[in-house]
Design an enzyme around this catalytic site. Sequence first.
Site, short mmCIF file in Angstrom:
data_model
loop_
_atom_site.label_atom_id
_atom_site.label_comp_id
_atom_site.label_asym_id
_atom_site.label_seq_id
_atom_site.Cartn_x
_atom_site.Cartn_y
_atom_site.Cartn_z
N CYS A 1 0.86 -1.17 0.00
CA CYS A 1 0.00 0.00 0.00
C CYS A 1 0.90 1.23 0.00
CB CYS A 1 -0.95 0.00 1.20
SG CYS A 1 -0.17 0.31 2.79
N HIS B 1 -3.13 5.99 9.12
CA HIS B 1 -1.70 6.01 9.42
C HIS B 1 -0.99 7.06 8.59
CE1 HIS B 1 -2.67 2.70 6.57
NE2 HIS B 1 -1.67 3.20 5.88
#
Length: 768
Positions: A27, A684
Amino acid sequence: MTTSPAGPRKGAGRDGQGLKLLAVTACPTGIAHTYMAAEKLAQAAESLGHEIKVETQGSIGAENVLSDNDVREADGIIVAADKDVDLARFAGKRVLAVGVAEGIRHPEQLIERVRSAPVHEGGAGASRSGRASEGAAAGGGRERSVAYKALMNGVSYMIPFVVVGGLLIAVSLALGGHPRPDGGLVIPDGSFWKQVNDIGVIGFTLMVPILSGYIAYAIGDRPALVPGMIGGWIANTGALYGSKAGAGFIGAIVTGFLAGGLVLWIKKVRVPKFVRPIMPIIVIPVVATTVLGLFFIYVIGRPVSWVFTHLTDWLGGMTGSSAVLLGAVLGLMIAFDMGGPVNKTAFLFGAGLIATGNQSVMGMCAAAIPVMPLGQGLATLIRRRLYSEQERETGMAALFMGLFGISEGAIPFAAARPAQVIPANMLGGAVAGAVAGLAGATDAVPHGGPIVAVLGAVGGVPSFAVAVVAGSLVTALVTVALVDLSERRKGRAVAPVLAGAAVPVAEPVGAVVGAGGAPGSGTGAGGGAVAGAAARTAAVPSPAAGDERGGGDGQGENDEQEESGEQGENGEGAAPAAGGGEDAAYAVRDGQGDQGGQDGQDAEPAVPDDRDADGAPEALSGYLTGRTVRTRLAAGEKEAAIREMAELAARGGSVTDVAELVRVALAREAQGTTGLGEEIAVPHAKTDAVTAPVVAFARSAEGIDWGSPDGTPARLVFLIAVPRAAAGEEHLRILALLSRKLTDAGFRARLRGAADGPEVLRVLAEIR
């Protein structure tokens, strides 16, 4: 590498011999989704009777890397990624490429689908845009366009060339330049500083081709790099198409997109099998470079030359008009393309009139030349939260370049945000040129910026300085306003709560600062201030606090309040100040959360320091402690929840800029949701707004719509923040363990059922 046939073994599958599968997960940030997708795929393969090896490309680098032997023996390969993954090593194998969220949500389906996936033919690799689209669809979040990503890719590679080239030129002029009788600077040929200057010029010369080349690379992969760079060089070399000035960075953007698009089109052409191996290294680069180069020279270059010629004639007709109008026009032109044909037209027009004795026109140009880098550098200081760490560093370099009249220092900002930066530059340039024209400032040398005033080439130094300062301030303020407006429109800034609304207020980190009030003053119109009991407790920056904390109408700027460790008398925290009736706040007394405010039920205090929480253990090697756990989130929507989580994380003492942490986390959400499904969200960020890794955890009783793939609201929310320079350190391995542990249904149930913060920590301490 020789590979075996792509098809699976006969009878392989649920009821026959198991498949031997490979997978790659990745990712954009490489913290959470990467490892959760890997764990889900491994679990699904085991339940279906297949063998699988998963390579993870996370922040700590590639782990469990697939070898040539692995690929040779594989029956199929699943690539679950939202970032570029090189597929060339999988040539001749069945490859299924999807977004990383699909690996989390539908691992069983992916394993079944890979059996009939198309065979990857190798060569140029997979289309980046194709994977991005799939990742966006799977993730359910907003996905930046391919054009935006390509532009940012080019800008990121260009910035070092701008900085290195500009600073070397500026330093060589400052230390090796000799004053000329007319006030200019000259570096003697053959001297050491002349060599330094030449190196800087090379950096500036490469800047434009690099921008073009890496825009093309982001679109068409490696075969597009050469045509993009050569196209950028052609665009910047006006002599190739009969112009006295090249097309500059705007021309480079054009050639970059043209090269990338052309390469993508050529890739679609079906060619004989024996030609395919040489397509990416010979055929595509040669054909694309030739076509693009000739197209620019004969089609695009002619209008550029026409613009240069006719603008020069037009300016010549304006010399007898108002000095203010002429100065404004010259300032607009100087600021428009920074080295392009419009800029060069104005500059050469002013320089050419010096020999005739008319130095006022060059004075107008000289005042406008430094405005762009000075203004953009100031903007990064005025509103730091709007800029990344790299942009802020580039801003400091731009300020230095502006002092020496190097307008190219602003190009990275203009290339990244043209719709906001170019108009601001032009307005500031027009102001500087008009003020210089009105005051009659002159310049005897063909150069600009404060340096020419210091060296005595400028007539009317005070008015020249006023023009430069006024133009730079206008550029900075307009840039900040336009960028802030753009960010808010994109939803990357937290939406303010309506004035006067009764809202649940999360516990602040040490202090709640009302709009217009200083920390601890209690004078804010929208709410009070609470001083923390311990020196380590810090104030949290809160943009537009008056709006978000109860609709106050104070005028103060709260975007970047300094951290405050002030204590009340006897080391105890102060009670909520005026305005606390509607604006519930918590006073921290002797390390315990004392509730205050409206009803005392809107938000649950964070667990105090783990040493004060009944001996509750730390979790994740201390990255998550009692100070960063909350058993009930007050926020009811995603963006407000991210801000609340960032403020919670700041209790750990490692967050230096909450607003920047929020901005980076929201930017990550814009790439694709961090809602993982099964009532989990793991926002995040990798940012230098934190000095050390920190993890915050909170539960939402009602659940928050996070755009998760399975549609479930997020009830378990982890915020993970790590410094940019932290890649490869042990803490990222621990965060990977957290992501994998979240796939355990029993673990999630224990988290949901934990009665209080200490019990939550004891559950999280299971992660080893």
